[in-house]
Design an enzyme around this catalytic site. Structure first.
Site, PDB file in Angstrom:
ATOM      1  N   CYS A  45       0.823  -1.214   0.000  1.00 14.43           N
ATOM      2  CA  CYS A  45       0.000   0.000   0.000  1.00 14.43           C
ATOM      3  C   CYS A  45       0.857   1.265   0.000  1.00 14.43           C
ATOM      4  CB  CYS A  45      -0.901  -0.017   1.229  1.00 14.43           C
ATOM      5  SG  CYS A  45      -1.806   1.516   1.502  1.00 14.43           S
ATOM      6  N   TRP A  78      -7.518  -6.501   5.795  1.00 14.04           N
ATOM      7  CA  TRP A  78      -6.146  -6.983   5.676  1.00 14.04           C
ATOM      8  C   TRP A  78      -5.938  -8.104   6.681  1.00 14.04           C
ATOM      9  CZ3 TRP A  78      -2.916  -4.936   1.993  1.00 14.04           C
ATOM     10  CH2 TRP A  78      -3.293  -3.717   1.423  1.00 14.04           C
ATOM     11  N   THR A 112      -8.424   0.178   6.790  1.00 16.58           N
ATOM     12  CA  THR A 112      -7.283   0.632   5.997  1.00 16.58           C
ATOM     13  C   THR A 112      -5.969   0.573   6.764  1.00 16.58           C
ATOM     14  OG1 THR A 112      -7.618   2.948   6.651  1.00 16.58           O
ATOM     15  CG2 THR A 112      -8.769   2.184   4.668  1.00 16.58           C
ATOM     16  N   VAL A 113      -4.895   0.525   6.001  1.00 15.66           N
ATOM     17  CA  VAL A 113      -3.545   0.693   6.526  1.00 15.66           C
ATOM     18  C   VAL A 113      -2.972   1.985   5.926  1.00 15.66           C
ATOM     19  CG1 VAL A 113      -3.022  -1.729   6.951  1.00 15.66           C
ATOM     20  CG2 VAL A 113      -2.665  -0.801   4.659  1.00 15.66           C
ATOM     21  N   TYR A 176      -5.368   6.531  -9.009  1.00 14.36           N
ATOM     22  CA  TYR A 176      -6.582   5.785  -8.673  1.00 14.36           C
ATOM     23  C   TYR A 176      -7.789   6.350  -9.414  1.00 14.36           C
ATOM     24  CZ  TYR A 176      -4.096   3.395  -4.916  1.00 14.36           C
ATOM     25  OH  TYR A 176      -3.221   2.614  -4.212  1.00 14.36           O
TER      26      TYR A 176
END
Length: 332
Positions: A45, A78, A112-113, A176
């Site tokens: 990521c 994740w 999210t990370v 993105y």
């Protein structure tokens, strides 16, 4: 379960993050304390990779542990499939969502990370990736290594913030907006905006070694994590194909300069990067086939940007080599 990433028209990123901060004075209830927090990342990521680079540049490994999630995930979360028993060895959880749900049982946004987790409670503290790296530079200063660079110098913050704002909108998120566009019109708009900004960055970096000032700053970290993914992922997978990074001489030399700087390239896992994008985004790549290329040997070729001057670490020094447990496996 497979998540859907392509939008119906123009891609809009959900930027509602957990805004709690870990600060020196603990004003949000989470004071900076050695050993208390665990930074959860994926090397795949780009947003998480910023925190990996900054933590390493500042030498915070001894006070802030790091858990590394695997490169792929499903629509839920994740996972820690790289660890023995598929559990994070410190938090004891299989999925990052467990830390989110421990604090917010009805959490409905993305898992999210990067994420900072309080090891005392097992609860997520924050996933506000933009603020996390700024706070590592400012709020964790007491624990920086000797010789750590000032990545967010006070006298340059306004300019750094201005550069970061346009780089995020047009480049970091711009790739993105191209890749997840759901219409030809939305894609072409994002494509033009991306390459207009890359041309602007090329012009800016033609005569100066770093984005702001004469040393590495937060601005360079944020651009690097997108550039390093450009040819392996964004050029083909996200259709950002006017040129490869290797065909943009200034940006290619700039990216190699950073890649060869301790703390940058030694955190990059090209295998994880490719596996994440090509396997997870099945609505873009239904077969899940991961490309064999591109050739990565060029990253270590001379870049020549020393001629522009600049001091990577200012009056400081580079970090030492990464610890064995955090060393990226060699890519075949």
């Amino acid at each position: 379960m497979t998540a859907q990433y392509v939008s119906s028209g123009e891609f809009t990123r959900d930027q509602r993050y957990i805004a709690t901060r870990i600060t020196a004075d603990g004003r949000d209830g989470y004071p900076v304390e050695p050993g208390r927090y665990r930074l959860i990342v994926s090397r795949a990521c780009p947003w998480a990779s910023r925190a990996v680079v900054v933590r390493r540049l500042l030498g915070l490994e001894h006070v802030l542990s790091m858990g590394i999630a695997g490169p792929t995930h499903d629509s839920r979360s994740w996972t820690f499939d790289l660890d023995p028993g598929h559990r994070d060895p410190v938090l004891g959880i299989e999925r990052l969502q467990e830390a989110y749900f421990a604090r917010y049982p009805d959490y409905e946004r993305g898992i999210t990370v990067p994420a900072m987790v309080d090891t005392r409670t097992g609860q997520v503290v924050t996933n506000d990736y933009a603020q996390i790296t700024l706070d590592l530079s400012t709020e964790w200063r007491e624990y920086h290594r000797p010789g750590a660079p000032d990545l967010y110098p006070e006298e340059l913050r306004a300019e750094i913030d201005d550069v970061n704002r346009v780089v995020f909108a047009d480049v970091n998120n711009g790739v993105y907006r191209s890749g997840f566009a759901g219409s030809q019109e939305a894609y072409e708009k994002a494509y033009r905006r991306l390459f207009t900004r890359l041309d602007w960055l090329s012009d800016r970096l033609e005569s100066q070694r770093y984005l702001v000032g004469d040393t590495i700053t937060e601005a360079d970290v944020r651009l690097f994590t997108t550039l390093v993914r450009f040819d392996p992922v964004y050029h083909g997978h996200f259709k950002c194909n006017r040129q490869k990074l290797t065909e943009m001489p200034v940006l290619w030399a700039y990216a190699r300069d950073l890649f060869q700087t301790p703390g940058f390239g030694d955190t990059v896992d090209f295998d994880h990067i490719k596996r994440h994008y090509y396997v997870v985004h099945r609505d873009i790549n239904p077969t899940g086939i991961v490309p064999a290329g591109p050739d990565l040997s060029g990253w270590l070729t001379p870049h020549g940007r020393e001629a522009l001057g600049g001091r990577p670490f200012g009056n400081g020094s580079p970090p030492g080599p990464p610890s064995p447990e955090e060393t990226v496996p060699a890519t075949a």
